[in-house]
Each structure stands twice: as structure tokens, then as C-alpha cells.
Design a protein around this motif. Structure first.
Motif, mmCIF file in Angstrom:
data_model
loop_
_atom_site.group_PDB
_atom_site.id
_atom_site.type_symbol
_atom_site.label_atom_id
_atom_site.label_comp_id
_atom_site.label_asym_id
_atom_site.label_seq_id
_atom_site.Cartn_x
_atom_site.Cartn_y
_atom_site.Cartn_z
ATOM 1 N N CYS A 142 0.850 -1.192 0.000
ATOM 2 C CA CYS A 142 0.000 0.000 0.000
ATOM 3 C C CYS A 142 0.886 1.242 0.000
ATOM 4 O O CYS A 142 1.905 1.291 0.702
ATOM 5 N N ASP B 165 2.544 1.209 3.497
ATOM 6 C CA ASP B 165 3.328 0.048 3.084
ATOM 7 C C ASP B 165 2.764 -1.294 3.556
ATOM 8 O O ASP B 165 3.497 -2.261 3.669
ATOM 9 N N PHE B 166 1.478 -1.371 3.834
ATOM 10 C CA PHE B 166 0.896 -2.638 4.270
ATOM 11 C C PHE B 166 0.677 -3.531 3.051
ATOM 12 O O PHE B 166 0.388 -3.039 1.967
ATOM 13 N N CYS C 186 -6.897 -2.149 1.043
ATOM 14 C CA CYS C 186 -5.865 -2.299 2.069
ATOM 15 C C CYS C 186 -6.534 -2.609 3.405
ATOM 16 O O CYS C 186 -7.495 -1.952 3.810
ATOM 17 N N TRP D 193 -5.380 -2.219 6.368
ATOM 18 C CA TRP D 193 -5.044 -1.382 7.523
ATOM 19 C C TRP D 193 -5.990 -0.184 7.645
ATOM 20 O O TRP D 193 -6.684 -0.031 8.634
ATOM 21 N N HIS D 194 -6.027 0.680 6.632
ATOM 22 C CA HIS D 194 -6.895 1.872 6.726
ATOM 23 C C HIS D 194 -7.909 1.935 5.585
ATOM 24 O O HIS D 194 -8.522 2.964 5.347
ATOM 25 N N GLU D 195 -7.998 0.832 4.830
ATOM 26 C CA GLU D 195 -9.046 0.661 3.818
ATOM 27 C C GLU D 195 -8.933 1.552 2.586
ATOM 28 O O GLU D 195 -9.937 1.877 1.942
ATOM 29 N N ALA D 196 -7.730 1.972 2.264
ATOM 30 C CA ALA D 196 -7.532 2.621 0.966
ATOM 31 C C ALA D 196 -7.824 1.590 -0.130
ATOM 32 O O ALA D 196 -7.661 0.386 0.079
ATOM 33 N N PRO E 250 -7.100 6.614 2.660
ATOM 34 C CA PRO E 250 -6.111 7.687 2.771
ATOM 35 C C PRO E 250 -4.951 7.625 1.774
ATOM 36 O O PRO E 250 -4.162 8.559 1.732
HETATM 37 S S1 FES Z 1 -1.478 1.265 5.050
HETATM 38 FE FE1 FES Z 1 -2.919 0.962 3.469
HETATM 39 S S2 FES Z 1 -4.468 2.402 3.903
HETATM 40 FE FE2 FES Z 1 -3.010 2.769 5.417
#
Ligand code: FES
Length: 115
Positions: A48, A52-53, A69, A71-74, A87
């Protein structure tokens, strides 16, 4: 000046990935996510661009054709790499994919290029 043709690496038989499925793969140590979407194959970096996830952790939304993603759903359009839901704002790197003799092959471009 000569332009080198893109080299491709064979990843797996095309019929081993069903439509709507994703598969994390490593190419020379670089994480890549391979997706089959509406009969076509796409490959992006498996990172990401927000924090970087690994994009392969959550899943693939077949309806919108986006990697989500965990982690924060981007969200990223798997066809273009564009960040379509924040984000994340920067696109994820994409790689060319082809099917040859029934095998999915990923093109060594951008960060997959090794001299
Ligand atoms: S790490 Fe992917 S949206 Fe934050």
C-alpha cells in the motif's frame, strides 16, 4: 539506441487462479499481488502506498475491481494502480501480465527490473 524487450517470468498455470481471486507472489524478493478480474490478469506491487501494508492481506472487490488495504481501507484500481479511495493518494505500481501457453507471466518492469 536499442530498446530492450520486456522479459517475463512464468508464475503459475492460468487455470489455477479463479476469477476474483488474488495471489501474493515474490519475484526476485519483490512482493507482487496477482489478480484475476473478469477473465484478465493484473499485477501490482504488494505494498500500500499509504503505510506500506501488504495489499494481499484483505481482499479484492470484484464489483469495483479494487484491491482494499486491510489497515486503513484505501482502495486501488487493479487495472491502473490508481488510488481511488483515501487515505492513500499515490498509485500503486503495476506490471504487465500476459498468458503464454496457458501460463500467467509477469513482465519485469519498474521495480522488478534487475540489471
Ligand atoms: S497502510 Fe494501506 S491504507 Fe493505510
Amino acid at each position: 539506441m536499442t530498446v530492450a524487450a520486456t522479459r517475463f517470468v512464468r508464475v503459475l498455470p492460468a487455470d489455477e487462479l479463479r476469477d476474483g481471486e488474488l495471489l501474493p507472489v515474490e519475484i526476485d524478493g519483490t512482493p507482487v499481488v496477482l489478480v484475476r478480474h473478469r477473465g484478465e490478469f493484473f499485477a501490482t506491487a504488494n505494498n500500500c502506498t499509504h503505510r506500506d501494508f501488504p495489499l494481499s492481506e484483505a481482499g479484492f472487490d470484484q464489483r469495483d475491481g479494487v484491491l482494499i488495504c486491510a489497515w486503513h481501507e484505501a482502495c486501488f484500481d487493479v487495472r491502473t494502480g490508481a488510488a481511488v479511495v483515501p487515505p492513500a493518494t499515490e498509485p500503486v505500481e503495476t506490471f504487465p501480465v500476459r498468458v503464454t501457453d496457458g501460463f500467467v507471466e509477469i513482465g519485469l518492469t519498474g521495480s522488478l527490473l534487475r540489471s
